[in-house]
Design a protein around this motif. Structure first.
Motif, mmCIF file in Angstrom:
data_model
loop_
_atom_site.group_PDB
_atom_site.id
_atom_site.type_symbol
_atom_site.label_atom_id
_atom_site.label_comp_id
_atom_site.label_asym_id
_atom_site.label_seq_id
_atom_site.Cartn_x
_atom_site.Cartn_y
_atom_site.Cartn_z
ATOM 1 N N PRO A 20 -25.209 8.717 -80.681
ATOM 2 C CA PRO A 20 -25.972 8.092 -81.241
ATOM 3 C C PRO A 20 -24.844 6.915 -82.057
ATOM 4 N N SER A 21 -23.552 6.923 -82.255
ATOM 5 C CA SER A 21 -23.032 5.718 -83.489
ATOM 6 C C SER A 21 -22.432 4.970 -82.350
ATOM 7 N N GLU A 22 -23.018 3.706 -83.033
ATOM 8 C CA GLU A 22 -21.808 2.692 -82.086
ATOM 9 C C GLU A 22 -20.787 2.879 -82.612
ATOM 10 N N GLY A 23 -20.067 3.076 -83.761
ATOM 11 C CA GLY A 23 -18.152 2.705 -83.526
ATOM 12 C C GLY A 23 -18.158 4.177 -82.633
ATOM 13 N N MET A 24 -18.520 5.378 -82.626
ATOM 14 C CA MET A 24 -17.964 5.981 -82.022
ATOM 15 C C MET A 24 -18.256 5.878 -80.403
ATOM 16 N N ILE A 25 -18.825 5.428 -79.946
ATOM 17 C CA ILE A 25 -19.392 4.994 -78.779
ATOM 18 C C ILE A 25 -18.413 3.498 -78.705
ATOM 19 N N ARG A 26 -18.140 2.904 -79.504
ATOM 20 C CA ARG A 26 -16.575 1.887 -78.982
ATOM 21 C C ARG A 26 -15.281 2.498 -78.696
ATOM 22 N N MET A 27 -15.069 4.030 -79.820
ATOM 23 C CA MET A 27 -14.408 4.420 -79.846
ATOM 24 C C MET A 27 -14.343 5.340 -78.253
ATOM 25 N N ILE A 28 -15.600 5.717 -77.697
ATOM 26 C CA ILE A 28 -15.551 6.570 -76.699
ATOM 27 C C ILE A 28 -14.319 5.366 -75.281
ATOM 28 N N HIS A 29 -15.018 4.070 -75.624
ATOM 29 C CA HIS A 29 -14.910 3.442 -74.147
ATOM 30 C C HIS A 29 -13.345 2.627 -74.310
ATOM 31 N N ARG A 30 -12.990 3.106 -75.253
ATOM 32 C CA ARG A 30 -11.451 1.944 -75.702
ATOM 33 C C ARG A 30 -10.542 3.688 -75.431
ATOM 34 N N ASN A 31 -11.233 4.886 -75.786
ATOM 35 C CA ASN A 31 -9.947 5.750 -75.044
ATOM 36 C C ASN A 31 -9.716 5.939 -73.871
ATOM 37 N N ALA A 32 -11.394 5.818 -73.173
ATOM 38 C CA ALA A 32 -11.563 6.427 -71.695
ATOM 39 C C ALA A 32 -10.274 5.165 -70.690
ATOM 40 N N ALA A 33 -10.265 3.878 -71.760
ATOM 41 C CA ALA A 33 -10.136 2.655 -70.931
ATOM 42 C C ALA A 33 -8.636 2.805 -70.981
ATOM 43 N N GLU A 34 -7.535 3.789 -71.612
ATOM 44 C CA GLU A 34 -6.846 3.884 -72.043
ATOM 45 C C GLU A 34 -6.274 4.882 -71.307
ATOM 46 N N ALA A 35 -7.033 6.008 -70.982
ATOM 47 C CA ALA A 35 -6.469 6.915 -69.960
ATOM 48 C C ALA A 35 -6.958 7.004 -68.934
ATOM 49 N N GLY A 36 -7.578 5.975 -68.806
ATOM 50 C CA GLY A 36 -7.939 5.825 -67.031
ATOM 51 C C GLY A 36 -9.282 6.057 -66.289
ATOM 52 N N VAL A 37 -10.108 6.901 -67.559
ATOM 53 C CA VAL A 37 -11.371 7.906 -66.703
ATOM 54 C C VAL A 37 -12.245 6.474 -67.044
ATOM 55 N N LYS A 38 -12.920 6.872 -65.857
ATOM 56 C CA LYS A 38 -14.153 6.165 -65.594
ATOM 57 C C LYS A 38 -15.644 7.241 -64.897
ATOM 58 N N ASN A 39 -14.940 8.330 -65.184
ATOM 59 C CA ASN A 39 -16.608 9.095 -64.661
ATOM 60 C C ASN A 39 -17.641 9.887 -65.916
ATOM 61 N N TYR A 40 -17.637 8.668 -66.440
ATOM 62 C CA TYR A 40 -18.009 9.631 -67.398
ATOM 63 C C TYR A 40 -19.409 8.644 -67.193
ATOM 64 N N SER A 41 -20.314 8.478 -68.439
ATOM 65 C CA SER A 41 -21.733 7.913 -69.059
ATOM 66 C C SER A 41 -22.160 7.903 -70.640
ATOM 67 N N ILE A 42 -23.100 6.983 -70.923
ATOM 68 C CA ILE A 42 -22.861 7.772 -72.776
ATOM 69 C C ILE A 42 -24.938 7.311 -72.663
ATOM 70 N N LEU A 43 -25.189 9.122 -73.306
ATOM 71 C CA LEU A 43 -26.582 8.375 -74.055
ATOM 72 C C LEU A 43 -26.523 8.109 -75.195
ATOM 73 N N PRO A 44 -26.678 7.184 -75.550
ATOM 74 C CA PRO A 44 -26.740 6.664 -77.299
ATOM 75 C C PRO A 44 -28.378 6.943 -77.785
ATOM 76 N N LYS A 45 -28.056 7.625 -77.629
ATOM 77 C CA LYS A 45 -29.169 8.884 -79.119
ATOM 78 C C LYS A 45 -28.390 9.809 -80.059
ATOM 79 N N LEU A 46 -29.201 10.286 -80.671
ATOM 80 C CA LEU A 46 -29.257 11.509 -81.450
ATOM 81 C C LEU A 46 -29.720 12.335 -80.423
#
Length: 295
Positions: A105-131
């Motif tokens: 649910p955390s916008e800050g953590m979601i930004r980190m997921i996107h940043r870290n995934a891009a750096e790692a070349g990972v694309k096969n993920y999705s996010i449910l932005p909820k508790l």
């Protein structure tokens, strides 16, 4: 990796482990001046990401390797992680599974997921932005091969309800990764300096989660891993500042106490911590015969 065999049932019978869990939750809540908020996790996002990236995601890699070794994660698995943080499991798991779904649910953590995934070349993920509590588990029934969570399990007072919801969405296994005390005195000493005689809050994970599962008919398996976290002193300071703001006012004196403790511990260099966690997994479809039919 340290192996751990199943516990002797005689050691855990006769205790209401759900009540034990609820009492721990309630005791912790009584000494909090405010509840944890999603913004707290957003504020910690960059710092938390730094710690989880230690040794190329050593923690997440070790969890994946253990589950893979024991056949918990079949090829092309669909995996759901509850409380994904900055991508602790998203990055190492998505490199190897079919798809990774992060409940965060955390916008800050979601930004980190996107940043870290891009750096790692990972694309096969999705996010449910909820508790997780706000996710309709019925809509996801049987969709995943593995449902896994770490770090956030202590936030659920209704622990067995949330475990049943984890089981509802999986057609394979469920897994809880919980911390184990390592005997480090730094945390206890810092708490004493800041909070005095106020009891240190407990965040029960392992072995309590094992006992809960076993006494409710599950057959949990356990393996223990060791890993390292490395952070800068400023990173650690910000982390402690957020943590203690839950329990007390952050005055200049409190900030000074934190900084002095960190300097005595690590000087100007990185703060290195050794941790131990238990990987607890079970197949919801397999129950102990004598408790078959118990939820």
């Amino acid at each position: 990796m340290v192996e751990s065999s199943m516990m002797d049932s005689s050691l855990i019978s006769g205790i209401d482990w759900v009540r034990f869990w609820e009492d721990s939750y309630d005791t912790r809540s009584r000494i909090m001046r405010r509840d944890y908020e999603i913004d707290d996790w957003s504020e910690r996002a960059e710092d938390y990401s730094e710690s989880r990236r230690t040794n190329q995601y050593e923690f997440g890699e070790s969890v994946y390797a253990t589950l893979d070794h024991y056949g918990v994660i079949p090829p092309n698995s669909q995996v759901l992680e509850i409380g994904s943080g900055p991508g602790t499991f998203v990055i190492p798991f998505a490199r190897r599974v079919g798809h990774m779904t992060a409940v965060e649910p955390s916008e800050g953590m979601i930004r980190m997921i996107h940043r870290n995934a891009a750096e790692a070349g990972v694309k096969n993920y999705s996010i449910l932005p909820k508790l997780w509590q706000d996710v309709n588990s019925t809509d996801l029934r049987g969709k995943y091969d593995l449902t896994i969570t770490s770090t956030v399990i202590w936030m659920f007072r209704d622990i067995m309800d949330q475990i049943r919801r984890m089981e509802e969405v999986t057609q394979g296994y469920c897994c809880v990764v919980g911390g184990i005390g390592t005997g480090q005195t730094f945390e206890a000493e810092l708490w004493k300096k800041i909070m005095g005689d106020t009891p240190h809050p407990q965040y029960p994970e392992y072995p309590l989660i094992y006992n809960l599962l076993y006494m409710h008919g599950r057959i949990p398996q356990v393996r223990i891993i060791d890993y390292t976290s490395m952070r800068t002193p400023e990173n650690m300071f910000r982390m402690y500042r957020v943590f203690y703001s839950i329990y007390t006012e952050i005055t200049p004196e409190v900030e000074k106490t934190i900084r002095e403790a960190l300097y005595r511990d690590s000087g100007e260099g990185p703060c290195v911590r050794k941790y131990r966690s238990a990987i607890v997994w079970w197949d919801p479809a397999v129950r102990r015969k004598e408790l078959r039919g118990i939820a």
